[in-house]
Design a protein around this motif. Structure first.
Motif, short mmCIF file in Angstrom:
data_model
loop_
_atom_site.label_atom_id
_atom_site.label_comp_id
_atom_site.label_asym_id
_atom_site.label_seq_id
_atom_site.Cartn_x
_atom_site.Cartn_y
_atom_site.Cartn_z
N LEU A 1 0.83 -1.20 0.00
CA LEU A 1 0.00 0.00 0.00
C LEU A 1 0.87 1.26 0.00
CD1 LEU A 1 -2.85 -0.93 2.53
CD2 LEU A 1 -3.06 -0.64 0.05
N ALA A 2 1.99 1.21 0.73
CA ALA A 2 2.89 2.35 0.75
C ALA A 2 3.47 2.60 -0.63
CB ALA A 2 4.02 2.11 1.76
N ALA A 3 3.76 1.52 -1.36
CA ALA A 3 4.30 1.67 -2.71
C ALA A 3 3.30 2.37 -3.62
CB ALA A 3 4.67 0.30 -3.27
N VAL A 4 2.02 2.03 -3.45
CA VAL A 4 0.98 2.59 -4.32
C VAL A 4 0.59 4.00 -3.91
CG1 VAL A 4 -1.41 2.32 -5.11
CG2 VAL A 4 0.07 0.31 -4.87
N LEU A 5 0.41 4.24 -2.60
CA LEU A 5 -0.14 5.51 -2.13
C LEU A 5 0.91 6.56 -1.78
CD1 LEU A 5 -3.00 4.14 0.17
CD2 LEU A 5 -3.09 4.77 -2.25
N LEU A 6 2.08 6.10 -1.35
CA LEU A 6 3.11 7.06 -0.96
C LEU A 6 4.12 7.32 -2.07
CD1 LEU A 6 3.86 5.89 2.70
CD2 LEU A 6 2.46 7.82 1.96
N GLY A 7 4.29 6.37 -2.95
CA GLY A 7 5.24 6.55 -4.04
C GLY A 7 6.64 6.77 -3.51
N SER B 1 13.05 -3.05 0.04
CA SER B 1 12.37 -2.66 1.26
C SER B 1 11.44 -3.78 1.74
CB SER B 1 11.56 -1.38 1.04
OG SER B 1 12.39 -0.31 0.67
N LEU B 2 10.71 -4.39 0.81
CA LEU B 2 9.81 -5.47 1.17
C LEU B 2 10.58 -6.66 1.73
CD1 LEU B 2 6.98 -6.69 1.25
CD2 LEU B 2 7.29 -7.40 -1.14
#
Length: 363
Positions: free
Chosen positions: A152-158, A168-169
């Motif tokens: 979700l951080a990848a999608v929403l925070l960029g 990171s994952l």
């Protein structure tokens, strides 16, 4: 002489004071150079050990049995990873009037973090809700968050803060999921020891978080990012978080009723679906945001204290509901008939102080 205890009327959790003291220490004596490397390595090891203990504490049988109540767990997961993030996205309109870009990023990250375990169980117990469901819901949320939160951080925070990458994952999985699974595998041999010494090992929980906070805020001090935050901005952040918590508490309670859940399940849904985990959020933030982690976790730290204070009041009120008192009386009568002793305290407020103390931990 009676042991000294934190006054029950004091609204501030003493552990939060320790957190604030750790932030002050990082401001005065931030870790630099080799010291920063040592602190970072120690915090990584401490969090890995913390999740190892989580895995060793969770009964595999309880987890399997909990899967049978899939509607409740799906509801909690939806609240945690769908409704919360949507509200976080809606708060984007508050930037830059109420929140700076960095504070909004931290607020959005807060909405992506998994639910708590310990405090969800404790407050559900106080309110006489479905405790086994709260145990499984919190555990499932924490496990799902190890993968879902970074995605979700990848999608929403960029690229906000430190950005997201496959590396990171991998770091998050190695630091959180692998130790948890190791604890599950070794639970057969060490579970009894951990149960007998859970009070002592509780200090590991809190100490791990303090170490991560010190490391994150030291990096922020070295990078000189604290001049970006003012008292007015912090006040705006607190107001936004209070509104966010109120909305989630209402949605989980009345939404559970609309979905046809009973009182005990609704209590578990409310306390597991409206809270966010400090223990899971801090190490994830340190990986995802790097030197910017201090501002990223500030909204989470404030929300953590707020949710404890508000949920403690709600749990005590739920325990005094006529339905809860009647159920407790029936359980006590059944205990009298079988053993001659009541199995449940007829006083709905009994034991609440102890349970609140249990809730005030690092999750």
């Amino acid at each position: 002489m009676k042991r000294l205890q934190w006054p029950s009327w004091m609204p501030i959790d003493p552990y939060i004071l320790l957190l604030l003291g750790t932030v002050g220490l990082a401001a005065l004596l931030p870790a630099r150079g080799t010291g920063a490397d040592v602190a970072s390595g120690a915090s990584t090891a401490a969090i890995a050990f913390l999740f190892f203990l989580y895995g060793a504490r969770l009964s595999t049988r309880e987890a399997v049995d909990g899967l049978k109540h899939w509607r409740l767990h799906a509801t909690v997961l939806a609240c945690t990873f769908v409704v919360f993030p949507l509200l976080g996205l809606a708060a984007r309109g508050l930037e830059p009037v109420f929140l700076t870009r960095d504070l909004y990023t931290g607020l959005l990250f807060l909405t992506l973090v998994p639910s708590t375990i310990q405090s969800s169980i404790a407050f559900t117990s106080i309110a006489r809700g479905n405790v086994p469901a709260a145990i499984c819901a919190g555990s499932f949320s924490s496990l799902a968050g190890i993968v879902v939160t970074p995605l979700l951080a990848a999608v929403l925070l960029g690229n906000s803060g430190g950005g997201f990458s496959a590396d990171s994952l991998v770091k998050i999985v190695l630091q959180l999921l692998v130790p948890f699974l190791a604890g599950q595998l070794l639970r057969r041999w060490i579970g009894g020891f951990i149960t007998r010494h859970k009070k002592v090992l509780g200090y590991v929980d809190r100490g791990s978080i303090l170490l991560v906070v010190y490391t994150a805020f030291s990096e922020g001090m070295v990078q000189g990012i604290w001049h970006q935050v003012s008292a007015v901005r912090l006040a705006g952040l607190l107001l936004v978080e209070a509104l966010l918590l109120a909305v989630m508490l209402a949605l989980t309670w009345y939404g559970g009723k609309a979905l046809g859940f009973g009182r005990g399940d609704r209590i578990a849904i409310q306390f597991a679906g409206s809270k966010k985990s400090l223990a899971s959020g801090l190490p994830m933030a340190s990986v995802l945001f790097g030197a910017h982690a201090s501002l990223a976790v500030l909204p989470l730290m404030l929300f953590h204290q707020m949710q404890l204070m508000v949920c403690a009041v709600i749990a005590k009120r739920r325990a005094r509901d006529p339905e809860a008192i009647e159920a407790a009386g029936e359980a006590a009568d059944a205990g009298d008939a079988r053993t001659g002793r009541p199995v449940t305290d007829r006083n709905p407020g009994a034991g609440s102080r102890t349970a609140v103390g249990t809730a005030r931990r690092s999750d």
